[in-house]
Design a protein around this motif. Structure first.
Motif, PDB file in Angstrom:
ATOM      1  N   TRP A  91      21.065  -9.737 -99.336  1.00  0.00           N
ATOM      2  CA  TRP A  91      20.584 -10.435 -98.135  1.00  0.00           C
ATOM      3  C   TRP A  91      19.337 -11.246 -98.449  1.00  0.00           C
ATOM      4  O   TRP A  91      19.217 -12.401 -98.057  1.00  0.00           O
ATOM      5  CB  TRP A  91      20.298  -9.427 -97.024  1.00  0.00           C
ATOM      6  N   ALA A  94      20.061 -14.469-100.326  1.00  0.00           N
ATOM      7  CA  ALA A  94      21.154 -15.300 -99.785  1.00  0.00           C
ATOM      8  C   ALA A  94      20.844 -16.784 -99.863  1.00  0.00           C
ATOM      9  O   ALA A  94      21.731 -17.601-100.126  1.00  0.00           O
ATOM     10  CB  ALA A  94      21.453 -14.890 -98.344  1.00  0.00           C
ATOM     11  N   ARG A 183      25.358 -12.979 -96.856  1.00  0.00           N
ATOM     12  CA  ARG A 183      24.938 -12.131 -95.731  1.00  0.00           C
ATOM     13  C   ARG A 183      26.096 -11.306 -95.183  1.00  0.00           C
ATOM     14  O   ARG A 183      25.895 -10.179 -94.727  1.00  0.00           O
ATOM     15  CB  ARG A 183      24.293 -13.002 -94.652  1.00  0.00           C
ATOM     16  N   THR A 187      25.955  -7.325 -95.294  1.00  0.00           N
ATOM     17  CA  THR A 187      26.204  -6.532 -94.089  1.00  0.00           C
ATOM     18  C   THR A 187      27.263  -5.470 -94.332  1.00  0.00           C
ATOM     19  O   THR A 187      27.106  -4.303 -93.948  1.00  0.00           O
ATOM     20  CB  THR A 187      26.640  -7.451 -92.928  1.00  0.00           C
TER      21      THR A 187
END
Length: 200
Positions: A91, A94, A183, A187
């Motif tokens: 993340w 990214a 992302r 997640t």
């Protein structure tokens, strides 16, 4: 052990490999961000760890976990935290452009091993499949053949997958949407880690 039992074992493994999970996500992330060979080495690490879990299942490690639940819990928590750490790093990076320098292959290999070693449920899955597919009392050479077969199957699967992902259109598509893909991967990896962390 019959050829039919080995075929059944391989079909179950292929179905498991094709389903989205932490291992698949990690190979996708590694291949598209670091290149074809990094993805292959990550897959080799994943395959070696998975084959080790199969060997552990043959040796009755699930019985050890029943007698010492803390050992299973420690492995599960360690694996969950590692997945969450990968998710955080993915993340955070990214929006960072890809480096032209791929990480050392050894690092990809070790990281792949850690992803699968951190998931003791792989051993429980292997144990369940082994109980259903193979007869009891396999010889040491037959067990070695099953474990080696498992490693080769995973290596070939992930190498083929990494080759497809590293093709021009897939690479360009990833680069165009890198923040979105990273992302999403972060997640999903984080969710898998949290799920593993909270399971009892």
């Amino acid at each position: 052990m019959t050829p039919e039992s080995m075929i059944a074992f391989n079909l179950v493994l292929l179905a498991a490999l094709a389903s989205p999970g932490a291992a698949m996500l990690y190979v996708i992330k590694t291949t598209v961000s670091a290149g074809h060979m990094s993805g292959v080495f990550a897959g080799a690490g994943l395959g070696l760890a998975a084959a080790c879990w199969t060997a552990a299942a043959f040796m009755g490690l699930q019985t050890l976990f029943q007698f010492f639940p803390w050992a299973y819990t420690a492995l599960r928590l360690g694996g969950a935290l590692y997945l969450i750490w990968i998710a955080f790093q993915t993340w955070r990076g990214a929006t960072t452009p890809l480096s032209n320098t791929a990480p050392p292959h050894a690092r990809s290999f070790i990281a792949g091993m850690l992803v699968n070693f951190g998931n003791p449920k792989s051993m429980l899955f292997a144990a369940a499949v082994i109980l259903v597919v193979f007869p009891q009392g396999l010889s040491t050479s037959q067990i070695t053949m099953v474990v080696l077969n498992h490693f080769i199957l995973e290596l070939v699967f992930y190498a083929a997958f990494a080759t497809l992902l590293s093709a021009g259109p897939a690479k360009r598509g990833y680069l165009a949407l890198k923040p979105v893909f990273d992302r999403i991967a972060a997640t999903l990896l984080g969710a898998l880690g949290v799920r593993l962390l909270l399971e009892r």
